[in-house]
Design an enzyme around this catalytic site. Structure first.
Site, PDB file in Angstrom:
ATOM      1  N   ILE A 147      57.661  36.243  35.823  1.00  0.00           N
ATOM      2  CA  ILE A 147      57.382  36.788  37.151  1.00  0.00           C
ATOM      3  C   ILE A 147      57.373  35.684  38.201  1.00  0.00           C
ATOM      4  CG2 ILE A 147      55.651  37.983  38.555  1.00  0.00           C
ATOM      5  CD1 ILE A 147      54.835  39.493  35.997  1.00  0.00           C
ATOM      6  N   ASP A 191      53.053  24.548  36.499  1.00  0.00           N
ATOM      7  CA  ASP A 191      53.108  25.268  35.233  1.00  0.00           C
ATOM      8  C   ASP A 191      53.214  24.226  34.133  1.00  0.00           C
ATOM      9  OD1 ASP A 191      54.003  26.652  32.876  1.00  0.00           O
ATOM     10  OD2 ASP A 191      54.561  28.346  34.153  1.00  0.00           O
ATOM     11  N   CYS A 210      48.289  38.641  42.367  1.00  0.00           N
ATOM     12  CA  CYS A 210      48.777  39.894  41.784  1.00  0.00           C
ATOM     13  C   CYS A 210      48.910  39.754  40.270  1.00  0.00           C
ATOM     14  CB  CYS A 210      50.128  40.282  42.387  1.00  0.00           C
ATOM     15  SG  CYS A 210      50.075  40.660  44.140  1.00  0.00           S
ATOM     16  N   ARG A 221      46.019  38.477  37.478  1.00  0.00           N
ATOM     17  CA  ARG A 221      44.878  38.924  36.685  1.00  0.00           C
ATOM     18  C   ARG A 221      43.592  38.683  37.461  1.00  0.00           C
ATOM     19  NH1 ARG A 221      48.275  40.874  33.992  1.00  0.00           N
ATOM     20  NH2 ARG A 221      48.593  40.793  31.719  1.00  0.00           N
ATOM     21  N   ASP A 224      45.551  42.094  44.481  1.00  0.00           N
ATOM     22  CA  ASP A 224      45.905  43.330  43.782  1.00  0.00           C
ATOM     23  C   ASP A 224      45.055  43.526  42.532  1.00  0.00           C
ATOM     24  OD1 ASP A 224      47.575  45.674  43.382  1.00  0.00           O
ATOM     25  OD2 ASP A 224      48.525  44.578  41.729  1.00  0.00           O
ATOM     26  N   GLU A 269      37.323  46.022  37.454  1.00  0.00           N
ATOM     27  CA  GLU A 269      38.173  47.143  37.866  1.00  0.00           C
ATOM     28  C   GLU A 269      37.769  48.406  37.116  1.00  0.00           C
ATOM     29  OE1 GLU A 269      42.304  46.160  37.440  1.00  0.00           O
ATOM     30  OE2 GLU A 269      42.203  44.475  38.822  1.00  0.00           O
ATOM     31  N   HIS A 326      45.591  47.429  42.041  1.00  0.00           N
ATOM     32  CA  HIS A 326      46.373  47.035  40.859  1.00  0.00           C
ATOM     33  C   HIS A 326      47.710  47.784  40.829  1.00  0.00           C
ATOM     34  CE1 HIS A 326      45.676  45.072  36.710  1.00  0.00           C
ATOM     35  NE2 HIS A 326      46.954  45.072  36.986  1.00  0.00           N
ATOM     36  N   LEU A 327      48.489  47.570  41.883  1.00  0.00           N
ATOM     37  CA  LEU A 327      49.765  48.272  42.047  1.00  0.00           C
ATOM     38  C   LEU A 327      50.964  47.442  41.622  1.00  0.00           C
ATOM     39  CD1 LEU A 327      49.268  49.917  45.578  1.00  0.00           C
ATOM     40  CD2 LEU A 327      48.914  50.945  43.326  1.00  0.00           C
ATOM     41  N   GLY A 328      50.738  46.279  41.009  1.00  0.00           N
ATOM     42  CA  GLY A 328      51.838  45.369  40.711  1.00  0.00           C
ATOM     43  C   GLY A 328      53.023  46.012  40.015  1.00  0.00           C
ATOM     44  N   ALA A 329      52.767  46.912  39.087  1.00  0.00           N
ATOM     45  CA  ALA A 329      53.855  47.536  38.323  1.00  0.00           C
ATOM     46  C   ALA A 329      54.157  48.952  38.796  1.00  0.00           C
ATOM     47  CB  ALA A 329      53.493  47.555  36.845  1.00  0.00           C
TER      48      ALA A 329
END
Length: 528
Positions: free
Chosen positions: A151, A170, A229, A231, A255, A260, A278-281
């Site tokens: 992502i 990273d 967006c 975790r 998000d 939650e 939590h609309l990421g997907a």
């Protein structure tokens, strides 16, 4: 005819895939746990999203169930351990919503930069407060990317297209992959110091929990904007709240949240916070993709035995399984050992070499390679398994090589995993003894004969008199009980290794005392 139950809402196209493949499919959405337990034993496959809870109680009565397919990436609602013990394969669809989640992060960044939610509410209220909503451009700004996997790399691509400068942190991002993406590899402090926007795309593991902490925020430039967006739990929400109120952080777009559903949260009081549930997907394309993928995967498994995106089963034939099983455990343990050492030494993995010598050279290495990679990447990545580990390594620009020889040396069979980082190459090797029990026989070229244990303490030191006594006394004074004690050294007076198994994890306070001992260079907890 095999039967599949769809217990959560999926695209009608998924149902058509099952039917076209000759699979008998029933759709029963919204069942209670008791209702699910009553009928699940009739089915060979179960297709779910996040609503259905596949618990041990459900699995205990699922006498015919062979596979559970989750349309999506998270399997928190599946008891994978119980499924494994009952021989039920658990699959997910890890790549079906990557673009959607990345696009949501970009959309949240735009909304934050131009204050779109508040401006919308003000305009609909008839206020026309044109001077109140002064935004900022994204062009020319520095985007700090924490996590540059599947992502994160898509976000980086979109940000580069927006003419932003991208700094990426990273631990697994190589220089070659950074150049390919058009981003600059940076350490975390550099990201904090230079970024105008910071977006998170990393799993929630112990190493990343509250990675945006009060101390981290203090290192950020005044006016930074933060987007999460990924975790809940990556951001210390109390620290973020204080920084938003003080103005040190200009705004945040979230998000995901620590708790939650997030129906109450202090952050909701602030105008400079953009929130979504939590609309990421949550796009029609993503929902369609994961539904189609899970239908194909379940059908393939039930009809042909093909395994795709399984979390608890490698691609192994029935004939190979008995011979490979002890080697897979050895590879998992060696990989986990190497991965934990790499994490402790904060190195970026550039290359992994897996070598097979003796009897193991003539076996199927693909599941062994995947198992080694899963063990190695597991300490720093969420959701790593034998199926996706090779993909994760490739996505992070890690070169993976294999070598084999049927010649035998000191051992009839041997597996060695070498990990190359910018700090050098380190290798661990192991063999099988007795009735297939894994044993560690080499660390960084030093011979060490040791069994694996759930809790181990790894110490490197100079081979000088006095170390063992001081070390043992330090553990004894702290109440840490030694189960086994193994030593190895390169040569007299040079580098040495001490590997101790203990009855439990050694507390960090005790590790600090060990590290402070004369001659000690490193002390790290290992868990298996």
């Amino acid at each position: 005819m095999v039967k599949v139950l769809i217990s959560d809402k999926l695209s009608p196209a998924a149902i058509e895939i099952f039917k076209s493949r000759g699979v008998d499919v029933d759709v029963k959405v919204g069942m209670t746990p008791a209702e699910l337990r009553e009928i699940v034993g009739q089915y060979d496959g179960l297709a779910i999203r996040s609503a259905t809870k596949v618990t041990k109680e459900v699995l205990d009565v699922a006498s015919n169930l062979k596979v559970v397919g989750r349309a999506g990436i998270g399997v928190d609602n599946v008891d994978v351990k119980s499924a494994t013990s009952r021989g039920v394969v658990v699959m997910n669809t890890p790549n079906g919503n990557a673009i959607t989640t990345a696009e949501h992060a970009i959309a949240m960044m735009f909304a934050l930069a131009r204050q779109l939610p508040e401006a919308t509410a003000s305009t609909k209220a008839g206020k026309w407060e044109k001077n109140r909503f002064m935004g900022v451009e994204l062009t020319g700004k520095v985007l700090g990317l924490i996590g540059c996997g599947n992502i994160g790399s898509i976000v980086a691509d979109r940000a580069v297209g927006l003419k932003m400068k991208v700094l990426a942190y990273d631990p697994f991002l190589t220089e070659a992959r950074a150049v390919e993406l058009g981003v600059e590899k940076a350490d975390l402090d550099t990201v904090f110091a230079k970024a105008d926007f910071i977006t998170l795309h990393t799993p929630l593991i112990e190493a990343t929990r509250n990675i945006i902490s009060r101390e981290a925020i203090a290192k950020m430039k005044k006016g930074v904007r933060i987007i999460n967006c990924a975790r809940g739990g990556l951001v210390d929400e109390a620290a973020l709240y204080d920084a938003l109120v003080s103005g040190h952080v200009a705004g945040a777009a979230l998000d995901v949240f620590e708790v939650e559903p997030a129906k109450e949260n202090k952050l909701f009081e602030l105008e400079n916070v953009v929130c979504t549930p939590h609309l990421g997907a949550s796009t029609s394309e993503a929902q369609e993709n994961v539904a189609l993928q899970v239908a194909e995967q379940i059908s393939d498994f039930l009809l042909t035995g093909s395994v795709t995106n399984a979390l608890n089963m490698p691609s192994v034939t029935a004939e190979e399984a008995p011979r490979l099983r002890p080697y897979m455990e050895l590879c998992r343990l060696l990989g986990a050992f190497a991965g934990q050492l790499t994490r402790a030494q904060d190195g970026t993995i550039q290359r992994i070499l897996i070598e097979y010598e003796g009897a193991v050279a003539n076996l199927n290495h693909r599941p062994l390679n995947a198992t080694s990679l899963a063990g190695l990447l597991g300490p720093v990545m969420e959701g790593v398994n034998m199926v996706n580990a090779p993909v994760l390594a490739r996505d992070h620009g890690i070169e993976v090589a294999e070598a084999s020889s049927d010649r035998t040396g000191d051992y009839q069979t041997l597996v060695r995993i070498s990990v190359t980082t910018e700090k050098g190459t380190r290798a661990v090797a192991g063999t099988l003894i007795g009735n297939g029990k894994p044993r560690l026989v080499e660390i960084k070229g030093i011979k060490v004969e040791a069994d694996f244990a759930p809790h181990m303490l790894y110490v490197t030191n100079k081979d000088k008199p006095g170390f063992i006594g001081r070390f043992g006394t330090t553990l004894a004074d702290a109440g840490v009980n030694i189960a086994t004690f193994h030593l190895g050294r390169a040569a007299e007076g040079e580098d040495a290794i001490c590997l101790v198994s203990t009855d439990g994890e050694t507390p960090e306070t005790v590790l600090e005392k060990v590290r402070a001992l004369p001659l000690v260079m490193q002390a790290t907890n290992l868990a298996f």
